[in-house]
Structures are given as C-alpha cells and as structure tokens.
Write a protein that holds these residues in place. Sequence first.
Motif, short mmCIF file in Angstrom:
data_model
loop_
_atom_site.label_atom_id
_atom_site.label_comp_id
_atom_site.label_asym_id
_atom_site.label_seq_id
_atom_site.Cartn_x
_atom_site.Cartn_y
_atom_site.Cartn_z
N MET A 1 0.85 -1.19 0.00
CA MET A 1 0.00 0.00 0.00
C MET A 1 0.88 1.23 0.00
O MET A 1 1.87 1.31 0.72
CB MET A 1 -0.89 0.01 1.24
CG MET A 1 -1.76 1.23 1.37
SD MET A 1 -2.78 1.17 2.87
CE MET A 1 -3.83 -0.20 2.44
N THR A 197 -7.79 -6.64 -0.28
CA THR A 197 -7.34 -5.89 -1.45
C THR A 197 -8.38 -4.83 -1.76
O THR A 197 -9.56 -5.16 -1.98
CB THR A 197 -7.14 -6.80 -2.67
OG1 THR A 197 -6.15 -7.78 -2.38
CG2 THR A 197 -6.68 -5.99 -3.88
N ASP A 222 2.03 -7.04 3.90
CA ASP A 222 1.33 -6.83 2.63
C ASP A 222 -0.03 -7.50 2.63
O ASP A 222 -0.61 -7.75 1.57
CB ASP A 222 2.19 -7.32 1.46
CG ASP A 222 2.47 -8.82 1.51
OD1 ASP A 222 2.08 -9.47 2.52
OD2 ASP A 222 3.07 -9.34 0.55
N ARG A 225 -3.66 -4.34 0.79
CA ARG A 225 -3.11 -3.65 -0.36
C ARG A 225 -4.17 -2.78 -1.01
O ARG A 225 -5.36 -3.13 -1.00
CB ARG A 225 -2.58 -4.64 -1.40
CG ARG A 225 -1.42 -5.51 -0.90
CD ARG A 225 -0.97 -6.46 -2.00
NE ARG A 225 0.18 -7.26 -1.60
CZ ARG A 225 0.76 -8.15 -2.38
NH1 ARG A 225 0.29 -8.38 -3.61
NH2 ARG A 225 1.81 -8.83 -1.95
N HIS A 227 -4.76 -0.65 -4.79
CA HIS A 227 -4.31 -0.20 -6.11
C HIS A 227 -5.52 0.26 -6.90
O HIS A 227 -6.66 0.20 -6.43
CB HIS A 227 -3.51 -1.29 -6.83
CG HIS A 227 -4.29 -2.50 -7.22
ND1 HIS A 227 -5.11 -2.55 -8.34
CD2 HIS A 227 -4.39 -3.74 -6.66
CE1 HIS A 227 -5.65 -3.73 -8.46
NE2 HIS A 227 -5.25 -4.48 -7.44
#
Length: 336
Positions: A1, A197, A222, A225, A227
């Motif tokens: 992130m 995610t 992780d 995360r 995106h």
Amino acid sequence: MSSGPTHSGPTSPFAHHKENPMRHLLSLQDLDPATVRHLVDRSVKLADPDRRGLPLAGRVVGIYFGKSSTRTRTAFSAAALRLGASVIPYGPDDLQLTTGETWGDTARVMSGYLDAFVLRTNGPLEEMRELAGAARIPIVNALSEHEHPTQAIADLATLREHFGDLSGRHILYIGEGNSSAGALAMAVAAVPDLRLTLVTPEGYGLEPHIAETVKLLSGGSDRIREHHDLGSLPTGVDAVYATRWQTMGVSHGDDSWLRAFDGFRVTRQMMTAVGGPDTVFLHDLPAMRGQDVDDDVLDGPDSLAWRQAYHKMTSAMAVLEWAVLGGPTELTAPRA
C-alpha cells in the motif's frame, strides 16, 4: 500500500487508548487487536436473542445524528433497547452545538445524564476526540468523516458467522476509499492472516493518513493492499465488497466524477472472474442498484448484504455492552 504524508495524530496507533482508560470507540486505531476481535466475536454471539439478556437495564444511551441515517441510527437505537437501556435521540438541531456551545461543554453536561453517547457527525474525528476528552461516559463514533468503525465490526462479524473463521480469508473491496473502506482496513489489520485488497478509482482511494495508519497497524505487512487497476483484480477471493460511490449522497464536486468509476460496478461476470462457488457478496448499504452493483448480485444467493445490515445492530450491541460494562455479560440460562 502506498504511503502518504504523516498524519498529525498520535505516533502510536494505540496512544489514545493507553492515555484514556474510558472505553470510547472513536477509531479502530485506538483499540488493541484483541479488543477488535472480541467485538467481532461478540457481535456474532449476540445474533442469538437467547444470549443477550438485559445487561443495560436502567441505563440511558443518548444517540445524536447530525445527518440522515436509516441503518446505523435504527441499529444503535434497537441495540440499546434490546439490551434494556432507554434511548434519548437527538437530531441535527436539537443540541446547543448549533448556537456555539463547545463539544467539551456538551460532554460535561451529557456526562451527568447519560451512560453512553453515540454520535454521527460526518465531520472530523477531532470533534469527537474533544468530546471524549471532556466526557465521563463512553463516546461511540457512529460515523465520522473518514471512519465508520462499527460498520467494520459488522462486516467482519458477517464473515465470521458465515465462514466460521476469518483466518486465511481474502476480501476484495471495489469502489471508493470511503469511511467504510478505511474502517474495514483497520479492522482487517487486527486479524492475523486475514487479507484485504482495495481496488479504488484513481483520485478516490483511501485518505493518505488512513492508508498510513493501516500500514502502521498491520506492521507493514502486505496483507492489506490498495491499487487502482481493474485489470489486476485478485482471483480466488472469499468475499467481494461494494459500497455506494457517493458516501451519504454527498456530491464529489466534480461533474465528471462518475467517469472515474467506469468498470467498478460489481456484476455477475466480475463475481465469477474473481471468486469461486463459495464467494460471498457484501455491501454496506444503501446500494445504488445498476450503479455500484447489479440487482442479480445484490439479490443473489451469494449476497450477505442483508445479514450484514442485521449485524449493524449486533455490532452496536457488542460495542455498547463493552463500552458501558467493560465486557460481555453471559447468561447462565436462556432468557425466558
């Protein structure tokens, strides 16, 4: 992130919790992981009416909502009543905050009347911290500008009830990095081996200070995360989580904002692509049908959105019980 600028809050994610022994729930970052997991587990147990009793009998809970609400306001009111407490509701024009009284002075007065005070302000968390700093009763955040802590407890309780165990599960969150997303990320950070995610449109992700807090809470792992690439969705996830793109119906202030969300609607095709036969669907509601989710997903057999809405009440019960009494009150026999 990705990390953002340093948050002006405490350097330790649990600093406020350690400094103030009062059991406030302002932000999930204030709670140790064991407490977060306790609230999730307790929410599941309180779904059974025979495990509730009336532990808050004789108590009074004030509930202030500065903005409209269907689920959270009703959930907290029903939660307090089902635990035996009386409820005093306040609307946006009912307190002298509208005439300039400070949050601190309001807290001092309310502390003499109430046993707990639940608030939705949609404003900065600092307002609630000012209130909590002067209060002698627990203060509960029912939604601030960037966090919806009891929603996240309800989210994980829904998955905990359905799957039996959160360890090893993977949640895919699709949509705006709003208050629900931020709280969910903080809650996930408290559960070992649970993954999240977040796929958000460019420019509509988590607030930088929330992303930084989540990174701190997760120890830099992780497991969480974020995106912005719809072409890189994970596969084999256990849950897909959608949310309304305009939180609380507030305009984004950019007439072209909707274009940024092209492709983010959760469809049956997306569910099939990222999941499997046991993948479930979550939504914090209200849903904008045909915009953030299709009808056949929201109303489909793998949707837990309606059970999730029910757990908004059980999570409110768990939080009120913990805040006022310090922990669960187990019944020795089923309620008559």
